[in-house]
Structures are given as structure tokens and as C-alpha cells.
Motif scaffolding. Sequence first.
Motif, mmCIF file in Angstrom:
data_model
loop_
_atom_site.group_PDB
_atom_site.id
_atom_site.type_symbol
_atom_site.label_atom_id
_atom_site.label_comp_id
_atom_site.label_asym_id
_atom_site.label_seq_id
_atom_site.Cartn_x
_atom_site.Cartn_y
_atom_site.Cartn_z
ATOM 1 N N SER A 47 -19.597 32.298 -50.633
ATOM 2 C CA SER A 47 -20.068 31.452 -51.740
ATOM 3 C C SER A 47 -20.478 30.072 -51.234
ATOM 4 O O SER A 47 -20.118 29.658 -50.128
ATOM 5 N N LEU A 48 -21.198 29.355 -52.075
ATOM 6 C CA LEU A 48 -21.609 27.992 -51.756
ATOM 7 C C LEU A 48 -20.381 27.120 -51.506
ATOM 8 O O LEU A 48 -20.350 26.319 -50.567
ATOM 9 N N GLU A 49 -19.356 27.274 -52.320
ATOM 10 C CA GLU A 49 -18.121 26.489 -52.160
ATOM 11 C C GLU A 49 -17.446 26.794 -50.822
ATOM 12 O O GLU A 49 -16.968 25.890 -50.135
ATOM 13 N N GLU A 50 -17.419 28.061 -50.430
ATOM 14 C CA GLU A 50 -16.804 28.449 -49.146
ATOM 15 C C GLU A 50 -17.615 27.908 -47.972
ATOM 16 O O GLU A 50 -17.044 27.474 -46.966
ATOM 17 N N LYS A 51 -18.935 27.896 -48.107
ATOM 18 C CA LYS A 51 -19.779 27.312 -47.069
ATOM 19 C C LYS A 51 -19.476 25.823 -46.905
ATOM 20 O O LYS A 51 -19.359 25.313 -45.787
ATOM 21 N N LYS A 52 -19.340 25.128 -48.038
ATOM 22 C CA LYS A 52 -19.006 23.701 -48.000
ATOM 23 C C LYS A 52 -17.663 23.480 -47.307
ATOM 24 O O LYS A 52 -17.525 22.573 -46.485
ATOM 25 N N ILE A 53 -16.696 24.310 -47.648
ATOM 26 C CA ILE A 53 -15.378 24.199 -47.014
ATOM 27 C C ILE A 53 -15.510 24.339 -45.506
ATOM 28 O O ILE A 53 -14.932 23.564 -44.743
ATOM 29 N N LEU A 54 -16.294 25.309 -45.049
ATOM 30 C CA LEU A 54 -16.406 25.557 -43.608
ATOM 31 C C LEU A 54 -17.107 24.416 -42.872
ATOM 32 O O LEU A 54 -16.649 24.010 -41.807
ATOM 33 N N ARG A 59 -16.484 19.618 -39.372
ATOM 34 C CA ARG A 59 -16.625 18.180 -39.096
ATOM 35 C C ARG A 59 -15.245 17.514 -39.000
ATOM 36 O O ARG A 59 -15.002 16.695 -38.119
ATOM 37 N N ALA A 60 -14.329 17.880 -39.879
ATOM 38 C CA ALA A 60 -12.988 17.297 -39.849
ATOM 39 C C ALA A 60 -12.255 17.654 -38.552
ATOM 40 O O ALA A 60 -11.545 16.817 -37.983
ATOM 41 N N ALA A 61 -12.435 18.874 -38.073
ATOM 42 C CA ALA A 61 -11.795 19.296 -36.820
ATOM 43 C C ALA A 61 -12.344 18.502 -35.637
ATOM 44 O O ALA A 61 -11.590 18.084 -34.747
ATOM 45 N N ILE A 62 -13.656 18.264 -35.623
ATOM 46 C CA ILE A 62 -14.271 17.448 -34.563
ATOM 47 C C ILE A 62 -13.752 16.012 -34.648
ATOM 48 O O ILE A 62 -13.392 15.416 -33.628
ATOM 49 N N ASN A 63 -13.709 15.459 -35.865
ATOM 50 C CA ASN A 63 -13.200 14.092 -36.044
ATOM 51 C C ASN A 63 -11.755 13.973 -35.580
ATOM 52 O O ASN A 63 -11.383 12.989 -34.940
ATOM 53 N N GLU A 64 -10.955 14.973 -35.891
ATOM 54 C CA GLU A 64 -9.554 14.948 -35.468
ATOM 55 C C GLU A 64 -9.455 14.948 -33.940
ATOM 56 O O GLU A 64 -8.694 14.170 -33.359
#
Length: 192
Positions: free
Chosen positions: A4-11, A16-21
Motif C-alpha cells: 500500500s501507499l502507507e506501507e511504501k511511506k513507512i519503508l 532514511r531514519a536508519a541512515i540518519n541513525e
Amino acid sequence: MKISLEEKKILVETARAAINEELLGTKFERIELADDSILKVNAGAFVTLTIDGRLRGCVGYIFSDNSIYDTVCDAAVSAAIHDTRFPTLTPGEIDMISIEVSILSPKFKLDSYDDIIIGKHGLILEEGYYRGLLLPQVPIEHNMNREQYLDAICQKSGLPHDYWRNNKIELYGFTATVFSEMELEKNNEISS
């Protein structure tokens, strides 16, 4: 695979959050997925990083024993710091990258070169010690026909580019669900 669009957004947000971390030390909270979430399914995934349309890193897994969610997190960090074709992404580049995620289907044997559908099939070459993978979007992005695509997979694997012309290579195909931050941002603009 139907995501879904929502699941794509989550991924993409998680990538990006994993890279930032990893690069900035900013902690992110991994979300708790519902038991029936497609993101809990084990599947291969690749994360591609670009800056101004130029490749800056691409790493992934053909298959994974981890959930799609965890595989995308791992692939994102690896694309940022472990793609040996590029230096480690710098903190100053983080805001410049665009993230694309590819969720892979299981691989299947291609018995004939004629079975390859440009834009639909990614390729995996396994020939002795030589191995290589090209995502389905590669021939589209580089305007390749089938012969050029076969040349490219041979070259990517470390074989002469025309190796396939005189040898029957061990070739597999796969499909991918591909989406990017830019695509999702566009959808947000349209729905606003």
C-alpha cells in the motif's frame, strides 16, 4: 507483491531514519507492525541512493530471512556506508540523497533469453564463481534493449560483456515492486 501507499511511506521513511541513525547518531523508533502486515513477510530488497539523478549507493539482498521492514533498514545503511563503489555517505550529503526501494519477488529460472521482458524482469547471473544482479529498472533507466541488458549483466558479473552470445549462461529472473521518495512526495502533492 501488493504494498500500500502507507506501507511504501513507512519503508522510505524507515530507510532514511536508519541512515540518519547510522551517520548522525539520531535514534529512531522502529514501528510495531501488525501481525498481518505485508512488511513482516520475508523478502529480498534493495535500496538505491541517488544525488541529482546519479547513483550514490545501491545495496540489497536477493532473498532475506528477515522481514521486508528489517531488510530495507539493513540495505539502506549498507547502501550509505558499504557500497564499495563509493566512499561512505557524508552527513552533509544526507539531505541531498533520494531513496528508492525495490522489493523483490522470489527468483525464477529463465530458460531462454527470449523470456526476458525489459522493464519487468530483473536478472541474476550465476556462472561458476561469477555472480551479478541487475534490477528491472536498470534497462529502462539506461535505454537498453535485451542484448544490451545481457551484455550489462555479464559485465556486472565480471565476465566479458558478450559472454552470453557464445555460452548458455545460468540466468534467473525476478520482478520487483519499486518506489521512491520522489514518487511518494508527488502523490502527496496531488492528494493535497
